[in-house]
Design a protein around this motif. Sequence first.
Motif, PDB file in Angstrom:
ATOM      1  N   PRO A 179      14.985   0.951  -2.672  1.00 26.62           N
ATOM      2  CA  PRO A 179      16.046   0.507  -1.590  1.00 26.62           C
ATOM      3  C   PRO A 179      14.940  -0.289  -0.483  1.00 26.62           C
ATOM      4  CG  PRO A 179      16.542   2.591  -2.188  1.00 26.62           C
ATOM      5  CD  PRO A 179      15.397   2.594  -2.973  1.00 26.62           C
ATOM      6  N   GLY A 180      15.579  -1.539   0.133  1.00 30.51           N
ATOM      7  CA  GLY A 180      14.956  -2.027   0.832  1.00 30.51           C
ATOM      8  C   GLY A 180      15.718  -3.461   1.234  1.00 30.51           C
ATOM      9  N   ILE A 181      14.918  -4.350   2.326  1.00 31.37           N
ATOM     10  CA  ILE A 181      15.564  -5.550   2.447  1.00 31.37           C
ATOM     11  C   ILE A 181      14.416  -6.469   1.735  1.00 31.37           C
ATOM     12  CG2 ILE A 181      15.884  -7.313   4.108  1.00 31.37           C
ATOM     13  CD1 ILE A 181      16.762  -4.960   5.963  1.00 31.37           C
ATOM     14  N   TYR A 182      14.800  -7.472   0.997  1.00 30.59           N
ATOM     15  CA  TYR A 182      13.785  -8.446   0.314  1.00 30.59           C
ATOM     16  C   TYR A 182      14.325  -9.829   0.613  1.00 30.59           C
ATOM     17  CZ  TYR A 182      13.019  -4.157  -2.337  1.00 30.59           C
ATOM     18  OH  TYR A 182      12.674  -3.099  -2.753  1.00 30.59           O
ATOM     19  N   THR A 183      13.209 -10.450   0.827  1.00 29.52           N
ATOM     20  CA  THR A 183      13.370 -12.109   1.115  1.00 29.52           C
ATOM     21  C   THR A 183      12.993 -12.811  -0.250  1.00 29.52           C
ATOM     22  OG1 THR A 183      12.759 -11.656   3.365  1.00 29.52           O
ATOM     23  CG2 THR A 183      12.455 -13.767   2.558  1.00 29.52           C
ATOM     24  N   VAL A 184      13.836 -13.774  -0.533  1.00 28.86           N
ATOM     25  CA  VAL A 184      13.506 -14.612  -1.580  1.00 28.86           C
ATOM     26  C   VAL A 184      13.239 -15.989  -1.082  1.00 28.86           C
ATOM     27  CG1 VAL A 184      14.606 -16.020  -3.621  1.00 28.86           C
ATOM     28  CG2 VAL A 184      15.070 -13.389  -3.070  1.00 28.86           C
ATOM     29  N   ILE A 185      12.056 -16.723  -1.263  1.00 32.17           N
ATOM     30  CA  ILE A 185      11.701 -17.789  -1.040  1.00 32.17           C
ATOM     31  C   ILE A 185      11.523 -18.809  -2.117  1.00 32.17           C
ATOM     32  CG2 ILE A 185       9.719 -19.163   0.208  1.00 32.17           C
ATOM     33  CD1 ILE A 185       8.968 -16.337   1.527  1.00 32.17           C
ATOM     34  N   TRP A 186      12.298 -19.875  -2.111  1.00 31.14           N
ATOM     35  CA  TRP A 186      12.420 -20.840  -3.222  1.00 31.14           C
ATOM     36  C   TRP A 186      11.659 -22.078  -2.912  1.00 31.14           C
ATOM     37  CZ3 TRP A 186      15.495 -24.717  -2.805  1.00 31.14           C
ATOM     38  CH2 TRP A 186      16.407 -24.960  -1.993  1.00 31.14           C
ATOM     39  N   HIS A 187      11.226 -22.883  -3.909  1.00 32.84           N
ATOM     40  CA  HIS A 187      10.609 -24.257  -3.632  1.00 32.84           C
ATOM     41  C   HIS A 187      11.294 -24.910  -5.005  1.00 32.84           C
ATOM     42  CE1 HIS A 187       8.089 -23.892  -0.053  1.00 32.84           C
ATOM     43  NE2 HIS A 187       7.961 -22.814  -0.507  1.00 32.84           N
ATOM     44  N   ALA A 188      11.877 -26.137  -4.884  1.00 32.36           N
ATOM     45  CA  ALA A 188      12.734 -26.514  -6.083  1.00 32.36           C
ATOM     46  C   ALA A 188      12.080 -28.007  -6.113  1.00 32.36           C
ATOM     47  CB  ALA A 188      13.906 -26.398  -6.133  1.00 32.36           C
ATOM     48  N   THR A 189      11.522 -28.451  -7.134  1.00 29.73           N
ATOM     49  CA  THR A 189      11.460 -29.984  -7.332  1.00 29.73           C
ATOM     50  C   THR A 189      12.260 -30.274  -8.534  1.00 29.73           C
ATOM     51  OG1 THR A 189       9.039 -29.635  -6.989  1.00 29.73           O
ATOM     52  CG2 THR A 189       9.573 -31.825  -7.984  1.00 29.73           C
ATOM     53  N   SER A 190      13.349 -31.227  -8.016  1.00 25.47           N
ATOM     54  CA  SER A 190      14.270 -31.807  -9.036  1.00 25.47           C
ATOM     55  C   SER A 190      13.543 -32.774  -9.738  1.00 25.47           C
ATOM     56  CB  SER A 190      15.303 -32.296  -8.126  1.00 25.47           C
ATOM     57  OG  SER A 190      14.911 -33.451  -7.131  1.00 25.47           O
ATOM     58  N   VAL A 191      14.352 -33.103 -11.112  1.00 30.37           N
ATOM     59  CA  VAL A 191      14.093 -33.975 -11.890  1.00 30.37           C
ATOM     60  C   VAL A 191      13.619 -35.182 -11.398  1.00 30.37           C
ATOM     61  CG1 VAL A 191      14.751 -32.746 -13.854  1.00 30.37           C
ATOM     62  CG2 VAL A 191      16.103 -34.227 -12.875  1.00 30.37           C
ATOM     63  N   ASP A 192      14.153 -35.717  -9.989  1.00 30.12           N
ATOM     64  CA  ASP A 192      13.791 -37.096  -9.612  1.00 30.12           C
ATOM     65  C   ASP A 192      12.553 -36.753  -8.586  1.00 30.12           C
ATOM     66  OD1 ASP A 192      14.782 -35.777  -7.265  1.00 30.12           O
ATOM     67  OD2 ASP A 192      16.674 -36.953  -7.057  1.00 30.12           O
TER      68      ASP A 192
END
Length: 122
Positions: free
Chosen positions: A95-108
């Motif tokens: 149990p806890g608070i989780y942080t999701v950090i995302w970086h995306a590079t699209s196909v363009d």
Amino acid sequence: MVTPMMRFLSLAAAVLLAASPAWAHAFLQHSTPPVGSASSVAPPAVAISFTEAIEPAFSTIEVHAAEGPAVQAGTPHLAPGNARQLIVDLPKLPPGIYTVIWHATSVDTHKTSGRFEFTVTP
Ligand SMILES: [Cu+2]
């Protein structure tokens, strides 16, 4: 005669035109677990669906506990047959608070990023 309203409308149109390539960027469409969600069931993975197809080699998902290193198991991978969904597997989360950090590079090749939290309740 050019009224202030006409000037405003033409400016707004110019801004919209300038911004239109941004519509091809990969933004978070939805995720599992959902953004801001709380559940007593620890998710086995974080799966993010983007608005565009992404390049997995240049896209990342990090999952962090409130204070500490990344908790994810392994590197993110595309969902089978779905170039718009990136998945990272998780160990059994306490149990806890989780942080999701995302970086995306699209196909363009355009880059986008963001973060959100989810909570595993006791
Ligand atoms: Cu783009």
